[in-house]
Scaffold this motif. Sequence first.
Motif, PDB file in Angstrom:
ATOM      1  N   GLY A   1      -8.033  -2.307   0.063  1.00  0.00           N
ATOM      2  CA  GLY A   1      -7.816  -2.139  -1.366  1.00  0.00           C
ATOM      3  C   GLY A   1      -8.781  -2.958  -2.194  1.00  0.00           C
ATOM      4  O   GLY A   1      -9.694  -3.606  -1.663  1.00  0.00           O
TER       5      GLY A   1
ATOM      6  N   TYR B   1       4.162   3.452  -4.931  1.00  0.00           N
ATOM      7  CA  TYR B   1       3.464   4.221  -5.954  1.00  0.00           C
ATOM      8  C   TYR B   1       4.331   4.319  -7.196  1.00  0.00           C
ATOM      9  O   TYR B   1       5.552   4.140  -7.146  1.00  0.00           O
ATOM     10  CB  TYR B   1       3.109   5.630  -5.452  1.00  0.00           C
ATOM     11  CG  TYR B   1       4.262   6.612  -5.468  1.00  0.00           C
ATOM     12  CD1 TYR B   1       4.471   7.458  -6.569  1.00  0.00           C
ATOM     13  CD2 TYR B   1       5.149   6.685  -4.406  1.00  0.00           C
ATOM     14  CE1 TYR B   1       5.535   8.343  -6.598  1.00  0.00           C
ATOM     15  CE2 TYR B   1       6.212   7.562  -4.426  1.00  0.00           C
ATOM     16  CZ  TYR B   1       6.395   8.396  -5.521  1.00  0.00           C
ATOM     17  OH  TYR B   1       7.451   9.264  -5.562  1.00  0.00           O
TER      18      TYR B   1
ATOM     19  N   GLN C   1       0.804  -1.223   0.000  1.00  0.00           N
ATOM     20  CA  GLN C   1       0.000   0.000   0.000  1.00  0.00           C
ATOM     21  C   GLN C   1       0.832   1.267   0.000  1.00  0.00           C
ATOM     22  O   GLN C   1       0.318   2.348  -0.269  1.00  0.00           O
ATOM     23  CB  GLN C   1      -0.947   0.025   1.211  1.00  0.00           C
ATOM     24  CG  GLN C   1      -2.262  -0.684   0.979  1.00  0.00           C
ATOM     25  CD  GLN C   1      -2.206  -2.130   1.440  1.00  0.00           C
ATOM     26  OE1 GLN C   1      -1.147  -2.618   1.820  1.00  0.00           O
ATOM     27  NE2 GLN C   1      -3.325  -2.822   1.393  1.00  0.00           N
TER      28      GLN C   1
ATOM     29  N   THR D   1      -3.988   4.165  -3.540  1.00  0.00           N
ATOM     30  CA  THR D   1      -5.224   4.251  -4.302  1.00  0.00           C
ATOM     31  C   THR D   1      -5.461   2.936  -5.054  1.00  0.00           C
ATOM     32  O   THR D   1      -4.561   2.104  -5.196  1.00  0.00           O
ATOM     33  CB  THR D   1      -5.176   5.414  -5.305  1.00  0.00           C
ATOM     34  OG1 THR D   1      -4.117   5.180  -6.245  1.00  0.00           O
ATOM     35  CG2 THR D   1      -4.922   6.735  -4.581  1.00  0.00           C
ATOM     36  N   VAL D   2      -6.680   2.763  -5.533  1.00  0.00           N
ATOM     37  CA  VAL D   2      -7.020   1.536  -6.254  1.00  0.00           C
ATOM     38  C   VAL D   2      -6.131   1.374  -7.490  1.00  0.00           C
ATOM     39  O   VAL D   2      -5.608   0.287  -7.761  1.00  0.00           O
ATOM     40  CB  VAL D   2      -8.509   1.541  -6.640  1.00  0.00           C
ATOM     41  CG1 VAL D   2      -8.827   0.358  -7.549  1.00  0.00           C
ATOM     42  CG2 VAL D   2      -9.381   1.501  -5.398  1.00  0.00           C
ATOM     43  N   SER D   3      -5.938   2.455  -8.231  1.00  0.00           N
ATOM     44  CA  SER D   3      -5.110   2.385  -9.442  1.00  0.00           C
ATOM     45  C   SER D   3      -3.665   2.045  -9.101  1.00  0.00           C
ATOM     46  O   SER D   3      -3.023   1.235  -9.786  1.00  0.00           O
ATOM     47  CB  SER D   3      -5.168   3.717 -10.195  1.00  0.00           C
ATOM     48  OG  SER D   3      -6.495   4.004 -10.607  1.00  0.00           O
ATOM     49  N   GLN D   4      -3.135   2.651  -8.032  1.00  0.00           N
ATOM     50  CA  GLN D   4      -1.764   2.379  -7.640  1.00  0.00           C
ATOM     51  C   GLN D   4      -1.576   0.918  -7.228  1.00  0.00           C
ATOM     52  O   GLN D   4      -0.609   0.269  -7.624  1.00  0.00           O
ATOM     53  CB  GLN D   4      -1.363   3.295  -6.478  1.00  0.00           C
ATOM     54  CG  GLN D   4      -1.156   4.745  -6.860  1.00  0.00           C
ATOM     55  CD  GLN D   4       0.148   4.982  -7.600  1.00  0.00           C
ATOM     56  OE1 GLN D   4       0.833   4.045  -8.007  1.00  0.00           O
ATOM     57  NE2 GLN D   4       0.486   6.235  -7.806  1.00  0.00           N
TER      58      GLN D   4
ATOM     59  N   VAL E   1      -0.044   9.468  -5.509  1.00  0.00           N
ATOM     60  CA  VAL E   1      -0.613   9.182  -4.194  1.00  0.00           C
ATOM     61  C   VAL E   1      -0.620   7.680  -3.971  1.00  0.00           C
ATOM     62  O   VAL E   1      -1.301   6.950  -4.698  1.00  0.00           O
ATOM     63  CB  VAL E   1      -2.042   9.746  -4.063  1.00  0.00           C
ATOM     64  CG1 VAL E   1      -2.613   9.434  -2.685  1.00  0.00           C
ATOM     65  CG2 VAL E   1      -2.049  11.239  -4.325  1.00  0.00           C
TER      66      VAL E   1
END
Length: 466
Positions: free
Chosen positions: A242, A196, A193, A206-209, A203
């Motif tokens: 997540g 990045y 988590q 995030t879901v995309s990361q 950030v």
Amino acid sequence: MAKKKGSIVYKCSNCSYTQPGWLGRCPNCGEWNSMQECIVDPNAATPSLAVDGTAVKVKPVPMAKISVQDEGRISTGSAEFDRVLGGGAVKRSAILIGGEPGIGKSTLLIQTAASFLKNATSSLKNVPSAKGASGHRVLYVSGEESASQIKGRAVRLGLDTDSVEILCTLRLEDILDALDSLNPSFVIIDSIQTVYSVQAGIVPGTVSQLKYCANELISWVKERDSVLFMTAHVTKSGDIAGPKSLEHMVDTVISFERSGDEVRFLRAAKNRFGSIDELGIFEMEEKGLKEVSDPSSLFLTRREGSTPAGIACASVFEGSRAFVVEIQALTVPAKASMNRVYSDKIDSARVSRVAAVLEKRAGIKFSDQDLYINVAGGVRLTESAIDAALAAALYSARTDLALPEKTVVTGELSLAGEIRPVSKIKQRIKTARELGFTSVIAPGKESGATSVNSIKDLLSALFAKK
């Protein structure tokens, strides 16, 4: 002409020369039949793509032409951890470990790294041609702690981690560069988590990361004989934080749970290379996590005098291991118009169902009682073989009649009040005898056990003399 994203080119496998059409002979190096169809995607940043953004176009292969390769496993140095993984960590696999803060995820992984390097070094001593342990490297990537903190923990635990490579960064690109240069056998990301990539924003978490960074790391490990460990944060409900797709992407999902201040349980929620029924048990001590080889020492209460009412012992199986646990029940008059069930180690719906069967088939009322259920040692029980013991504990608590001393109860309870057979009954009986239990009550006609076929038979065998 500039290459368009997604366009097809033909690339020489010998000299990497590319051109838009296929040729039998490469015009640059003269090699015959070396031109391979490739797809151009210059904006993608995956390890499988070349510097010029081209990758070999994947085509379907008949199943008959595929050879099955034996899974190469690497021991983590911990028998309990290996048990949960199915015999060790499989090469080219990704393992996700989730647990609440402070439970010991980092401690588990730094001990695993030290054990792996110790075993690798000892194995290389007998190989004359080996030049050091360069093929057995460990990369520990931390986005939450500094290098001095990690070193300090290893020193406190008395671990030899001098050969562990530490990388404290949040950037995915830095991690991939280190992976390519070191080519480690063990990769530890603590935690996913915190990672990045500039390709998915700046950030972390995030879901995309999470999707992008996890996919890049998994893609790297799938192409090499390495193992990827990733720790993950959890929500208040205990689920991994997540997107759920993160659990779909990895090969193994492991839950790290706590019971009290010292006992830890390691359980697989998903395992593509083994069973999910195994349970790893540890105790947190001054020198880190210590394996518990005899689980019954944790789950049985050693008391002086007679056993009180509301206590029943059950023989359970967790994967390939049988042990005896103590189920505790308490019934008190309901404080509201409806009764309530308080049970977090056994599913409350199962407790209500067993109480309903007792009320219907044995004529003892539970609808006006609040039910409290606990398991000694804090282990979660899910198998149906505990139904009979749970029924005995509830009946004992309601009537204030204690079960006979040194008695183990096992069996599945049906809605019709039948005590149904359970699997591996011989091993359950053997384990109970080895632990000093003199009486085993089980369904069917099994040698060494008192046979019962219904809830009335069970209660008669346990409480007839009282």
